[in-house]
Structures are given as structure tokens and as C-alpha cells.
Design an enzyme around this catalytic site. Sequence first.
Site, short mmCIF file in Angstrom:
data_model
loop_
_atom_site.label_atom_id
_atom_site.label_comp_id
_atom_site.label_asym_id
_atom_site.label_seq_id
_atom_site.Cartn_x
_atom_site.Cartn_y
_atom_site.Cartn_z
N GLY A 30 0.35 -1.30 0.26
CA GLY A 30 0.39 0.01 0.05
C GLY A 30 1.02 1.26 -0.09
N ASN A 31 0.10 2.36 -0.79
CA ASN A 31 0.64 3.45 -0.44
C ASN A 31 0.22 4.93 -0.75
OD1 ASN A 31 1.12 3.08 -3.27
ND2 ASN A 31 2.72 1.76 -3.02
N THR A 81 7.88 5.24 -1.71
CA THR A 81 7.34 4.47 -1.94
C THR A 81 8.12 3.88 -3.23
OG1 THR A 81 5.37 2.97 -3.45
CG2 THR A 81 5.62 5.24 -2.51
N SER A 82 8.20 1.88 -3.97
CA SER A 82 9.06 1.94 -4.72
C SER A 82 7.73 2.64 -6.32
CB SER A 82 9.06 0.71 -4.64
OG SER A 82 7.39 -0.07 -4.45
N GLU A 83 6.59 2.38 -5.47
CA GLU A 83 5.58 3.43 -7.11
C GLU A 83 5.67 4.31 -6.78
OE1 GLU A 83 5.29 0.97 -8.47
OE2 GLU A 83 4.35 -1.20 -6.55
N HIS A 102 -3.45 3.02 -3.24
CA HIS A 102 -3.22 2.62 -3.51
C HIS A 102 -3.22 1.28 -2.55
CE1 HIS A 102 -1.79 -1.81 -5.52
NE2 HIS A 102 -0.55 -1.19 -4.67
N HIS A 104 -4.28 -3.36 -1.50
CA HIS A 104 -4.10 -4.58 -2.31
C HIS A 104 -5.26 -5.16 -1.48
CE1 HIS A 104 0.15 -5.22 -2.77
NE2 HIS A 104 0.02 -4.37 -3.51
N HIS A 165 -3.36 -7.53 -8.90
CA HIS A 165 -2.20 -7.13 -8.00
C HIS A 165 -3.28 -6.17 -6.88
CE1 HIS A 165 1.24 -2.94 -7.66
NE2 HIS A 165 0.19 -4.18 -6.25
ZN LIG Z 1 1.19 -2.53 -4.62
#
Ligand SMILES: [Zn+2]
Length: 231
Positions: A30-31, A81-83, A102, A104, A165
Site C-alpha cells: 500500500g501507498n 514508496t517504490s510506486e 493504492h 491490495h 496486483h
Molecule cells: Zn501494490
Amino acid sequence: MLEQEKELREQICLICKMMYERGYIGGPAGNVSARLSEDLVLITPSIPFKQLLKPEEILVVNMQGNKQESNHEAVKNLKPTSELFMHLEIYHQRPDVRGVVHAHPTYCVALSSAGILMNTGVLTEGMIFLGSVPTAEFGTPTTHELVDSISTLIPTHDAMLLSHHGALTVGKSPLDAYARMEVLEQVAQVQLVVEQLGGLKRLSIPQIQRILDVRKKMGMALSSDDELLSS
Ligand SMILES: [Zn+2]
């Protein structure tokens, strides 16, 4: 720190707690982000257990993705965050968007992994608050593939599933985006039950049109809304 920034930091932490409590995120998942100004974005760092995040640990990045200097000891060793670039892509394309979430959520992930398209026609609130919800093609998390997978959909949608995802929602604030995430997961859950009960009894086109008129009056209409009339 300006009052507006303080409020947004608190909003992001509250969303992380609510997402955890509802089972939308677990472990490092999550982000959440918020548009702070023309060139700055507040974003969650890449750490496990977002539900424990403190307001001062939220990072400030510019629209190119560079982390901004901070006097706060808490953020010295944290990375965004990696996103991050998925969030920035949205802000670049949608100046009206002020918050991105974001997560899941189980039923959203399950639908996307089964290759079943979401049909918000199972719930009036789904049609009003989400409109049409597409599934973005699979993109490897943390890579530019994921950015590419959402980039053509984001100009005309406020919510989407990410294949195998999770889910992505946007709004006028982080809380507005998060409210959409709750509706999205409820639609996914209802849709599954409707399938088990024999399938959707579709509302008539005039009925759907009236629901879309409500959506328009609430200022949420998007060019993709017509997809609800043909799905
Ligand atoms: Zn994700």
C-alpha cells in the site's frame, strides 16, 4: 509547517490505519500520496506496517521524484514508496487530482486475477462514485511497466484494478480517494455474491442514465461514463 501540510500528513496516516483495519494492506503493501503544491507531493515511505506510520515520517518529493531535504531526523533514512512514479504520473496528467491511494483489497485482487472485469452496475453507489472501472494490463510492480499500464487509463477514470496486483483510486483529497477505495472493494465483493446468486439483473438504460445524471450533478462525471450504458 503550514496547517494544510499538517492536515494532509494526518489524513495520510489515518488512511493507512483504516486500510490496515479493513484488510486492504498487510506487510509492506500500500501507498498513499497528496498533492501539496504545483511542484511538491507528500508520499508514504517504503516501510513495512504503514498503519504505524507517523505524520513526520511522510516524505516530500518534487514532481521529478526527488526527495526534498528535511530537518526531521525521522525521514533521513527513508525512501519514497517504490510506486512513486505511478503516483507522479497521475499528478502530471490530472491537475484536478489531489490525492492517490493504492492498496491490495482481497476482492479487487481476486477479480483482477480471475480476469473478470469489474461491473459497478451491481451497486448504485459504485456507479455514482466510481463510474466505469477498467483493469490495467499487468505491469511488474516497482517498474516503469506499472506506470505505463495505468497511463492511458488515468485521464478518463478515477478508479481501476491493477491486474494480479491491487487497486488504485484518485480524488480531490487523499480521503476522497480513499472513500472510493472502500466503495471499490464493496463493489468487488457484491459482484462476486451476485455471480454466485445467478448473475446480474441489469437496470434499464434509462435507470442507469438517471444514476449517471446524479453523478454529473455531484461533479464526478468522466468521459468514460458511457461505458456503463453498454456494459
Ligand atoms: Zn501494490
